[in-house]
Design a protein around this motif. Structure first.
Motif, mmCIF file in Angstrom:
data_model
loop_
_atom_site.group_PDB
_atom_site.id
_atom_site.type_symbol
_atom_site.label_atom_id
_atom_site.label_comp_id
_atom_site.label_asym_id
_atom_site.label_seq_id
_atom_site.Cartn_x
_atom_site.Cartn_y
_atom_site.Cartn_z
ATOM 1 N N PHE A 176 0.542 -1.212 0.492
ATOM 2 C CA PHE A 176 0.105 0.154 0.305
ATOM 3 C C PHE A 176 0.806 0.900 0.006
ATOM 4 C CE2 PHE A 176 -2.819 -2.465 2.235
ATOM 5 C CZ PHE A 176 -3.973 -3.092 1.488
ATOM 6 N N PRO A 177 0.877 1.791 -1.066
ATOM 7 C CA PRO A 177 2.525 2.915 -1.494
ATOM 8 C C PRO A 177 2.050 4.248 -0.767
ATOM 9 C CG PRO A 177 1.849 1.829 -3.193
ATOM 10 C CD PRO A 177 0.970 1.475 -2.610
ATOM 11 N N GLU A 178 0.675 4.279 -0.662
ATOM 12 C CA GLU A 178 -0.365 5.461 0.255
ATOM 13 C C GLU A 178 -0.294 4.996 1.306
ATOM 14 O OE1 GLU A 178 -2.153 4.556 -3.856
ATOM 15 O OE2 GLU A 178 -1.919 3.100 -1.803
ATOM 16 N N LEU A 179 0.283 4.241 2.093
ATOM 17 C CA LEU A 179 0.620 4.108 3.367
ATOM 18 C C LEU A 179 1.970 4.572 4.067
ATOM 19 C CD1 LEU A 179 -1.442 0.855 5.107
ATOM 20 C CD2 LEU A 179 -2.243 3.125 4.504
ATOM 21 N N LYS A 180 3.200 4.660 2.928
ATOM 22 C CA LYS A 180 4.472 4.386 3.416
ATOM 23 C C LYS A 180 4.061 6.149 3.747
ATOM 24 C CE LYS A 180 8.872 5.462 1.487
ATOM 25 N NZ LYS A 180 9.545 5.172 -0.065
ATOM 26 N N ASP A 181 4.666 6.532 5.121
ATOM 27 C CA ASP A 181 4.908 7.619 5.548
ATOM 28 C C ASP A 181 3.339 8.936 6.408
ATOM 29 O OD1 ASP A 181 7.635 7.505 5.333
ATOM 30 O OD2 ASP A 181 7.638 8.833 3.738
ATOM 31 N N ALA A 182 2.367 8.261 6.415
ATOM 32 C CA ALA A 182 0.954 7.630 6.612
ATOM 33 C C ALA A 182 0.913 8.362 7.938
ATOM 34 C CB ALA A 182 0.139 7.651 5.794
ATOM 35 N N THR A 183 -0.189 8.451 8.276
ATOM 36 C CA THR A 183 -0.910 8.352 10.191
ATOM 37 C C THR A 183 -2.055 8.317 9.641
ATOM 38 O OG1 THR A 183 1.264 9.811 11.502
ATOM 39 C CG2 THR A 183 -1.264 9.090 11.777
#
Length: 324
Positions: A94-101
């Motif tokens: 899930f690239p969207e979760l990289k560095d995401a909160t």
């Protein structure tokens, strides 16, 4: 299961119809009866099948008796997906979760903060809906809740933050709004702890936010001269029969009580912070609170994140936006 369905559909004494030639409406009908993993497998067969199940929602995993799934990740796009119902795990990107909160999880949609941008994200269809710029570029210790899926015209988002022991800020955004409405409440001292969960109750048009000291803060959306922001203590046995009851159930230590910590073999030097979720119950919704589990050795060599989520699939038009 998926293979056996197609074998039965394609077998005939007169002729065998190639699977890729199945009518799109038949593929969509099949997709609506599949679990999420089988649905994703179906969409990976060919281009035609990928476009056919546009309305599939994987509702099998959304029954009240089904447990939510869990996404485990670090600061990368490599994630592990846990299905506690079938005791299976999957590696998925899930690239969207990289560095995401993750700020909130409800009905298969995640509200994510990444590099100062807030957006809704359905991991299994990769659908995204971006929200207007939030007033603060850096967010810490914020908890959010939203009333319904962001595709609904009735969707309302609320983000709460306790600035200090005297001030609480609540930001509200309704579908179609271009700016966040700020509501600030100040008292000599707020007797409210760390916020660990939020939920919206539509019949009262009210957001409920829970803390780690068995209290709930209610924020009413009803138009009044002063917005109603009140704190209540949660008790199991109310001495007053006329006392108000929470319109939902909540679980405060779901990660610890679920046994997932042993399943994922969380080591002593690993800390994990989880984002809770709202899941359907038999009588009312259930709020799973967020948790922070510190490394038992005292020093964390690895910080991981986790998200509870209903495994739902939503495909939206490319023109879909928060303002439409």
């Amino acid at each position: 299961m998926l293979l056996s369905i197609f074998l039965r559909l394609s077998s005939s004494e007169d002729q065998i119809t190639p699977w890729v030639d199945l009518p799109p409406e038949l593929v969509s009908l099949i997709a609506n009866y599949l679990g999420l993993i089988d649905l994703l497998s179906l969409r990976g067969v060919c281009k035609d099948w990928r476009s056919a199940p546009s309305t599939a929602t994987a509702e099998i995993e959304s029954e009240p008796s089904a447990k939510p799934w869990f996404i485990l990740y670090r600061e990368t796009e490599n994630c592990t997906l846990y299905d506690p119902n079938d005791k299976k795990s999957y590696s998925i990107n899930f690239p969207e979760l990289k560095d995401a909160t993750c700020l909130a999880s409800h009905q298969g949609w995640l509200l994510l903060l990444r590099e100062g941008t807030i957006f809704f994200f359905c991991p299994f269809s990769r659908a995204r809906i971006y929200l207007p710029l939030f007033p603060h570029q850096e967010i810490s210790n914020h908890i959010a809740a939203f009333s319904c899926p962001p595709t609904s015209s009735e969707c309302i988002v609320s983000i709460i933050n306790r600035c200090d022991e005297y001030t609480i800020e609540i930001y509200v955004l309704k579908r179609g709004d271009t700016t966040w409405a700020k509501h600030s409440f100040e008292r000599n001292k707020w007797n409210f702890g760390t916020i660990i969960g939020g939920i919206f109750y539509d019949k009262k048009e009210t957001f409920y936010y829970l803390d780690n000291m068995s209290k709930t803060l209610t924020f009413s959306l009803k138009e009044t001269k002063e917005r109603n922001c009140t704190i209540y203590r949660i008790v199991t046995d109310a001495p007053d029969p006329k006392a108000n009851c929470l319109p939902f159930y909540y679980q405060q230590s779901y990660f610890m009580d679920s046994g997932l910590q042993d399943w994922i073999e969380l080591k002593d030097d690993v800390s994990i912070s989880t984002c809770g979720a709202i899941t359907p119950g038999h009588q009312c919704n259930i709020l799973i609170n967020s948790e922070c589990i510190e490394a038992s050795k005292g020093t964390a060599n690895c910080q991981m994140k986790g998200i509870w989520i209903q495994p739902r699939f939503f495909q939206i038009p490319t023109t879909q936006s928060w303002l439409i």
